[in-house]
Scaffold this active site. Structure first.
Site, PDB file in Angstrom:
ATOM      1  N   CYS A 384      49.357  32.151  65.418  1.00 43.05           N
ATOM      2  CA  CYS A 384      48.865  31.735  64.105  1.00 43.05           C
ATOM      3  C   CYS A 384      47.343  31.843  64.037  1.00 43.05           C
ATOM      4  CB  CYS A 384      49.395  30.349  63.748  1.00 43.05           C
ATOM      5  SG  CYS A 384      49.544  30.141  61.966  1.00 43.05           S
ATOM      6  N   HIS A 510      55.001  30.799  64.182  1.00 43.58           N
ATOM      7  CA  HIS A 510      55.016  29.918  65.358  1.00 43.58           C
ATOM      8  C   HIS A 510      56.297  30.133  66.162  1.00 43.58           C
ATOM      9  CE1 HIS A 510      51.609  27.210  64.342  1.00 43.58           C
ATOM     10  NE2 HIS A 510      51.875  27.645  63.135  1.00 43.58           N
ATOM     11  N   GLU A 512      56.922  29.299  69.089  1.00 46.21           N
ATOM     12  CA  GLU A 512      57.190  28.186  70.011  1.00 46.21           C
ATOM     13  C   GLU A 512      58.228  27.204  69.469  1.00 46.21           C
ATOM     14  OE1 GLU A 512      54.438  28.680  68.316  1.00 46.21           O
ATOM     15  OE2 GLU A 512      53.450  26.836  67.656  1.00 46.21           O
TER      16      GLU A 512
HETATM   17  N1  GLN Z   1      44.298  27.586  59.784  1.00 51.16           N
HETATM   18  C1  GLN Z   1      45.096  28.764  59.710  1.00 51.16           C
HETATM   19  C2  GLN Z   1      45.785  28.911  58.372  1.00 51.16           C
HETATM   20  O1  GLN Z   1      45.943  27.969  57.665  1.00 51.16           O
HETATM   21  C3  GLN Z   1      46.101  28.820  60.852  1.00 51.16           C
HETATM   22  C4  GLN Z   1      47.111  27.741  60.829  1.00 51.16           C
HETATM   23  C5  GLN Z   1      47.851  27.586  62.117  1.00 51.16           C
HETATM   24  O2  GLN Z   1      47.379  27.995  63.175  1.00 51.16           O
HETATM   25  N2  GLN Z   1      49.009  26.968  62.076  1.00 51.16           N
HETATM   26  O3  GLN Z   1      46.196  29.996  58.016  1.00 51.16           O
END
Ligand code: GLN
Length: 533
Positions: A384, A510, A512
């Site tokens: 992410c 994600h 994970e």
């Molecule tokens: N801050 C970033 C976004 O909002 C990544 C978010 C995250 O890593 N879950 O896109």
């Protein structure tokens, strides 16, 4: 009346005794006997969901397939049971009150005074029962967050007390988890806190059926009898839960203690298959007998609290076991990482994962870590925000886009390589408004990622507002960073890879959250594999 049986797990004496793990372990045992079971968590805080909580407050925010931002215990439930949880599996006081207040505003209470009992408790009961009936479950295990005696958990305790009367005594079971501390000075295990905690529950009208005692030392037979006597339970219902090196051993320990047998007996002698835990035991064997050892850096800004990255840590454990490899995680605080200590911090690791996150604190350290991995051919996994950092780094140092950035960190950057999604632009409310939950992704054939997944169309969970900016895709691809996974509906970039690198992958989702004991996530498995050779 439904046929679903309800088990309520409360905790006493202290917090952090591992109610989630005990609940998940019991669920695992019941599931391995053939029951259709799920677990639910009732959280006593007023936040509507933990999405707005800083990870330091409550650990990681776990995201379900249906896009609910939930307590990290739901992650344990999925990792143990290998079944999906949903919004209905996590209830908070905030959500309960929100529903009741909305009903009151609609006039549903017909002029009545709205009170904790019965209105709040009825809403709690409705949500507990809904889960069992909607999914046609045989057993629902509901974990009540907090510790007995807390003001905040009182309505939950009252609601589950009432449920025994509503549903009948063999359909409801109370398990209470407490601590038996060891006093080193006298060399004794002490049962008094357990007695007091049970007394507290009794004051609230609940007689626990089973006691699970957390302890650092084996409980003697005498001690078990004493607890049974003083706490008004039978001898078989005093279950020991001794400290173990891995949480994944707890189901086996609970089986040895016959927790499942006692539960089934108390719920009207429920008949069941013999439990089959063979695949679980195989996993444990590999976990405990690694042939390899690797050190992987986890670069993030919440590293002081390992629970902030719970699912990533567990995904490493699952992926390590498949590879017969012990994965040692070296936590690196991104705020402290700079040019002066970069080599010293990262030269002893075989892989680097840059973690998810929000805001610009520590962002430079994350970008530096991505650069170091790219330039030194060290396996790199960006999750992410981790992907977004790798993209920013590539733009600046390979494409020569000076001051390229994500508009989350710099709204005036001349090269907004990561930018806010169109549908996010008008949003001002913070709670539950991100891109959340599972979205499809099509993987390009003839790529490493395709081999890893062995599937063309996958679904992964999201929790973010920003995206790779398509405008620059041609530049990236021409310079060697390829978009290898694309959302088929929106065309958004989901996975970026540098094919010429040993292993350099960034994902906007994600992975994970989807890794479980019996189904480790393929990306984590392949990442760890690449760090071994
Ligand atoms: N801050 C970033 C976004 O909002 C990544 C978010 C995250 O890593 N879950 O896109």
């Amino acid at each position: 009346m439904s046929n679903t049986k309800y088990i309520f797990v409360t905790g006493g004496v202290t917090s952090s005794l591992g109610k989630g793990i005990i609940s998940a372990s019991l669920a695992k045992l019941l599931q391995s006997r053939g029951f259709k079971v799920t677990i639910q968590k009732l959280d006593p805080y007023i936040n509507v969901d933990p999405g707005t909580l800083n990870p330091y407050e409550h650990g990681e925010c776990y995201v379900t397939h249906d896009g609910a931002e939930t307590d990290l215990d739901l992650g344990h439930y999925e990792r143990f049971l290998n079944v999906l949880t949903s919004q209905a599996n996590n209830v908070t006081t905030g959500r309960i009150y929100q529903t009741v207040i909305n009903k009151e505003r609609r006039g549903d209470y017909l002029g009545k005074t709205v009170q904790v009992i019965p209105h709040i408790t009825d809403e709690i009961k409705r949500r507990i029962l809904l889960l069992g009936s909607k999914q046609k479950l045989e057993i629902v295990i509901t974990e009540i967050g907090g510790t007995v005696g807390d003001i905040e958990s009182l309505p939950y305790i009252e609601a589950v007390r009432q449920l025994k009367w509503d549903l009948g005594p063999t359909n409801v079971l109370y398990i209470h988890l407490t601590l038996v501390p060891y006093l080193a000075a006298s060399g004794e295990l002490k049962t008094k806190p357990t007695q007091h905690s049970v007394k507290e529950l009794l004051e609230n009208g609940i007689q626990p059926d089973i006691l699970v005692l957390r302890t650092e030392h084996d409980l003697t037979d005498d001690l078990r009898r004493k607890v049974a006597l003083f706490c008004n339970v039978d001898y078989e219902s005093v279950i020991q839960s001794i400290d173990v090196s891995t949480i994944y051993e707890v189901p086996i320990l609970m089986q040895q203690e016959k927790l499942d047998v006692t539960v089934l007996r108390k719920m009207g002698n429920l008949a069941s298959n013999t439990p089959n835990l063979e695949p679980w035991k195989k996993f444990l064997k590999r976990l405990k007998n690694p042939k390899h050892h690797v050190k992987v850096a986890l670069v993030g800004k919440y590293v002081e609290l390992a629970d902030s990255y719970k699912s990533i840590n567990e995904a490493f454990i699952h992926a390590g076991a498949v590879n017969d490899c012990a994965v040692e995680v070296k936590y690196i605080h991104s705020e402290e990482l700079d040019e002066t200590n970069l080599v010293e911090s990262l030269s002893d690791v075989q892989g680097i994962l840059v973690a998810p996150g929000f805001g610009d604190r520590g962002i430079d350290g994350k970008i530096l870590a991505a650069k170091y991995a790219r330039e030194n051919n060290i396996p790199f996994f960006g999750v992410c925000l981790g992907l977004q950092c790798a993209v920013v780094e590539f733009a600046r140092n390979v494409l020569g886009f000076e001051k390229a950035h994500s508009t989350e960190m710099n709204t005036k950057t001349p090269y907004p390589v990561i930018d806010l999604m169109e549908e996010q632009k008008g949003i001002t409310e913070k709670g539950g408004t991100m891109r959340l939950g599972a979205y499809p992704c099509v993987i390009k054939k003839d790529t490493r990622i395709y081999k890893v997944y062995n599937e063309e169309c996958i679904e992964e969970r999201h929790r973010h507002r920003y995206e790779f900016n398509d405008k620059y895709l041609k530049d990236f691809e021409a310079a060697g960073m390829k978009a290898v996974g694309i959302n088929p509906d929106t065309n958004l970039v989901e996975i970026m890879e540098i094919p010429s690198h040993k292993w350099f992958v960034g994902v906007q989702f994600h992975p994970e959250y989807r890794s479980t004991v019996l189904e480790p996530h393929p990306l984590f498995v392949d990442f760890i594999k690449s760090t071994i050779t």
